[in-house]
Design a protein around this motif. Structure first.
Motif, PDB file in Angstrom:
ATOM      1  N   ILE A   1       4.904 -14.558  -4.804  1.00 47.38           N
ATOM      2  CA  ILE A   1       3.893 -13.042  -4.843  1.00 47.38           C
ATOM      3  C   ILE A   1       3.185 -13.322  -3.409  1.00 47.38           C
ATOM      4  CG2 ILE A   1       2.117 -12.211  -6.293  1.00 47.38           C
ATOM      5  CD1 ILE A   1       3.376 -14.672  -8.123  1.00 47.38           C
TER       6      ILE A   1
ATOM      7  N   LEU B   1       0.316 -15.710 -10.529  1.00 52.21           N
ATOM      8  CA  LEU B   1      -0.411 -14.342 -10.998  1.00 52.21           C
ATOM      9  C   LEU B   1      -1.693 -14.514 -11.338  1.00 52.21           C
ATOM     10  CD1 LEU B   1       2.763 -11.984 -12.642  1.00 52.21           C
ATOM     11  CD2 LEU B   1       1.633 -11.896 -10.337  1.00 52.21           C
TER      12      LEU B   1
ATOM     13  N   PRO C   1       1.384  -8.356  -4.764  1.00 52.83           N
ATOM     14  CA  PRO C   1       0.292  -8.648  -6.040  1.00 52.83           C
ATOM     15  C   PRO C   1      -0.539  -7.309  -6.303  1.00 52.83           C
ATOM     16  CG  PRO C   1      -0.935  -9.081  -3.621  1.00 52.83           C
ATOM     17  CD  PRO C   1       0.811  -8.701  -3.469  1.00 52.83           C
ATOM     18  N   CYS C   2      -0.180  -6.277  -5.685  1.00 53.82           N
ATOM     19  CA  CYS C   2      -0.990  -4.791  -6.199  1.00 53.82           C
ATOM     20  C   CYS C   2      -0.157  -3.706  -5.680  1.00 53.82           C
ATOM     21  CB  CYS C   2      -2.275  -4.819  -5.674  1.00 53.82           C
ATOM     22  SG  CYS C   2      -2.500  -4.739  -4.051  1.00 53.82           S
TER      23      CYS C   2
ATOM     24  N   TYR D   1      -0.031  -2.696 -12.721  1.00 53.25           N
ATOM     25  CA  TYR D   1       1.188  -3.217 -11.478  1.00 53.25           C
ATOM     26  C   TYR D   1       1.957  -4.197 -11.988  1.00 53.25           C
ATOM     27  CZ  TYR D   1       3.971  -3.797  -7.497  1.00 53.25           C
ATOM     28  OH  TYR D   1       4.728  -4.227  -6.397  1.00 53.25           O
ATOM     29  N   GLN D   2       1.116  -5.431 -12.278  1.00 45.11           N
ATOM     30  CA  GLN D   2       1.849  -6.639 -12.575  1.00 45.11           C
ATOM     31  C   GLN D   2       2.288  -6.534 -13.961  1.00 45.11           C
ATOM     32  OE1 GLN D   2      -1.215  -9.711 -12.047  1.00 45.11           O
ATOM     33  NE2 GLN D   2      -1.378  -9.394  -9.759  1.00 45.11           N
TER      34      GLN D   2
ATOM     35  N   PRO E   1       8.591  -5.573  -9.416  1.00 46.38           N
ATOM     36  CA  PRO E   1       8.151  -4.553 -10.519  1.00 46.38           C
ATOM     37  C   PRO E   1       8.726  -3.149 -10.150  1.00 46.38           C
ATOM     38  CG  PRO E   1       6.368  -5.914  -9.460  1.00 46.38           C
ATOM     39  CD  PRO E   1       7.604  -6.070  -8.596  1.00 46.38           C
TER      40      PRO E   1
ATOM     41  N   HIS F   1      -4.652 -13.631  -8.726  1.00 45.21           N
ATOM     42  CA  HIS F   1      -4.897 -12.380  -8.160  1.00 45.21           C
ATOM     43  C   HIS F   1      -5.710 -11.871  -9.342  1.00 45.21           C
ATOM     44  CE1 HIS F   1      -1.957 -13.197  -4.886  1.00 45.21           C
ATOM     45  NE2 HIS F   1      -1.225 -13.470  -5.770  1.00 45.21           N
TER      46      HIS F   1
ATOM     47  N   GLN G   1      -3.711  -4.626 -12.757  1.00 42.25           N
ATOM     48  CA  GLN G   1      -3.009  -5.376 -13.929  1.00 42.25           C
ATOM     49  C   GLN G   1      -1.770  -4.336 -14.503  1.00 42.25           C
ATOM     50  OE1 GLN G   1      -4.338  -8.286 -15.429  1.00 42.25           O
ATOM     51  NE2 GLN G   1      -2.448  -8.041 -16.445  1.00 42.25           N
TER      52      GLN G   1
END
Length: 508
Positions: free
Chosen positions: A226, A505, A355-356, A378-379, A313, A508, A376
């Motif tokens: 990540i 994760l 991460p985003c 996105y993850q 993702p 982040h 959130q």
């Protein structure tokens, strides 16, 4: 003689069942019919065979020609039956001696000029031929096939391979009265040396990530990287296969056979760990395999190697979910209405993600403007059950140009691979398999924790709300860290490092 019987092979998943090609000439209006559950590619072979025979100077009998591919219930596909069908017609019409054909098996697609074109699955057919005769305790037949398939078919030790460039070459072999006109048994050229991979020395800094990848290679654990764009995630992943232990002979044959089934085998990749990197627009079928005649997908082509999923993702969520079972079992079963096929899929997953949504969260530039809710969401595109199956989740921090300029070259892959090989050897001598593949009962037996380590792991599980699966995966990673350290017992230091690899994760 109006009947000739030759032998060939079909493909059914990883298997290559035997097929009898029976050619019968009868009185009646000239025609050529193919029976025996043949698909369109096989049915079209009658036109290719007719043209190849005529352009090679042979006579196509003006009789009713019936070609039976037995057993009838076995589906037949591709043009691999062109060569045995053509030879069967010539033998049944007494244009070549039929008696000599019994000691051979044949496969090859014919061009209209009579040249032989390569076919899929030559390695699987060669291996199945030798194994069948070993089981039946009979002498193995020789295998006649296109020259372009000789390298892969000859990888099977003790297989007798006779490659040919055209139909005329094959006919000359059986009609020749001297050895000069006969086909020559193919002898594979020895490999020039060990496979070459990109070197970790090219990667500056990122010591924590390199350590995580070393642990992953030693225990064959899956990894999620990540970090922001340009941090080095793809660069690190592409160099990861160079850390893995060398392929054993049986592993190399399995990977080569799967590549052969997909039509992508190349002798330059022999004994080289596969590295597959499908695009994030790939479908579920492309990833796990399928089709009317099931073929291996990316997870099977990465067998005994690495499956790298960049921009994790961005993959469709349903596509990612198909990875859950193969990650656990190391195999995939493709079921269709008419047939079922099993393929091995013991791959090592290396995934990478930002991460985003914008990718810059945590970057020194401070360019990220994503809200916590957007981060959130996105993850959350990666489901909890899939994330739970990824052993190591590690952040990859971006470095400024000034920092990179001051860093020396990284440790070479050969030095890291030596430590990985030693740790892997410890696992094989202790339990006969890599730590990733330990069952729950084997974890209890081989992953001994001292008192401090057990207390630390229990507190972490309670605080981080881990599932039982996550708990066992941390134990297996800790066992690998202990193996790298040469320790028989897993202590608190090993467990602490393993816990840090489950929090990528969370930071982040």
């Amino acid at each position: 003689m109006s009947l000739a019987v030759l032998r060939s092979r079909a493909l059914a998943g990883m298997e290559a069942p035997a097929v009898s090609v029976e050619v019968h000439l009868a009185n009646g209006l000239p025609a050529m019919n193919i029976v025996g559950l043949a698909d369109a590619e096989v049915r079209e072979s009658k036109d290719r065979v007719r043209a190849a025979l005529q352009n090679s100077g042979f006579e196509v009998p003006s009789r009713r020609i019936t070609i039976n591919l037995a057993p009838a219930e076995l589906p037949k596909e591709s043009g691999r039956f062109d060569l045995p069908i053509a030879l069967g017609i010539l033998a049944a019409s007494d244009q070549i001696p039929a008696a000599a054909l019994d000691g051979y098996e044949f496969a090859g697609e014919l061009s209209l000029s009579g040249e032989l074109r390569p076919v899929r699955g030559a390695l699987a057919m060669s291996f199945a031929m030798l194994r069948q005769h070993a089981d039946e305790d009979t002498s193995a037949r020789a295998f006649v096939l296109p020259w372009a398939n000789a390298d892969e078919a000859a990888l099977v030790t003790d297989a007798v391979i006779y490659p040919a460039r055209s139909l005329l070459d094959v006919c000359a072999h059986f009609a020749a009265k001297s050895d000069e006109a006969r086909l020559v048994r193919y002898r594979p050229v020895p490999s020039a040396g060990p496979p070459v991979y990109p070197d970790f020395a090219d990667v500056k800094g990122q010591q924590q990530v390199k350590r995580a990848l070393e642990v992953a290679a030693a225990g064959l654990h899956s990894v999620l990287l990540i970090g922001p764009p340009g941090a080095g995630k793809s660069m690190l992943a592409s160099r990861f296969p160079g850390l893995l232990p060398p392929l054993r002979q049986e592993e190399a044959l399995e990977t080569a056979a799967l590549q052969s089934l997909a039509g992508s085998f190349a002798i330059a990749r022999w004994r080289k760990r596969p590295f597959r990197s499908p695009h994030h627009t790939s479908s579920g079928v492309a990833l796990v395999g399928g089709g009317q005649g099931p073929r291996p997908g990316e997870i099977s082509l990465a067998h005994h190697g690495v499956l790298f999923l960049d921009e994790l993702p961005e993959f469709d969520r349903k596509v990612l979910e198909v990875l859950r079972e193969p990650l656990e079992t190391g195999a995939i079963t493709i079921s269709r209405a008419a047939r079922q096929a099993d393929f091995p899929a013991s791959f090592q997953l290396i995934a990478a993600m930002n991460p985003c949504p914008c990718g810059w969260l945590g970057h020194p530039s401070g360019k990220c403007r994503c809200t916590p809710d957007a981060v959130q969401r996105y993850q959350d595109r990666i489901s909890g059950p899939l994330l739970d199956r990824i052993d190591i989740q590690v952040p990859v921090a971006a470095m400024t140009p000034d920092t990179m300029a001051q860093l020396a070259d990284g440790e070479p892959s050969a030095a890291i691979a030596a430590r990985v090989t030693q740790a892997h050897a410890r696992q094989l001598s202790r339990q006969g398999k890599a730590n990733r593949k330990l069952t729950t009962r084997e974890i209890d037996h081989h992953c001994h924790l001292d008192t401090a380590a057990a207390r630390l792991l229990g507190d972490a599980m309670q605080h981080l709300h881990w599932s039982a699966r996550a708990y066992h995966r941390v134990l297996k990673v800790a066992r690998t860290i202990a193996d790298l350290a040469g320790a028989d017992t897993v202590n608190a230091q090993h467990v602490a490092e393993a816990i840090q690899y489950r929090r990528g994760l969370c930071d982040h």
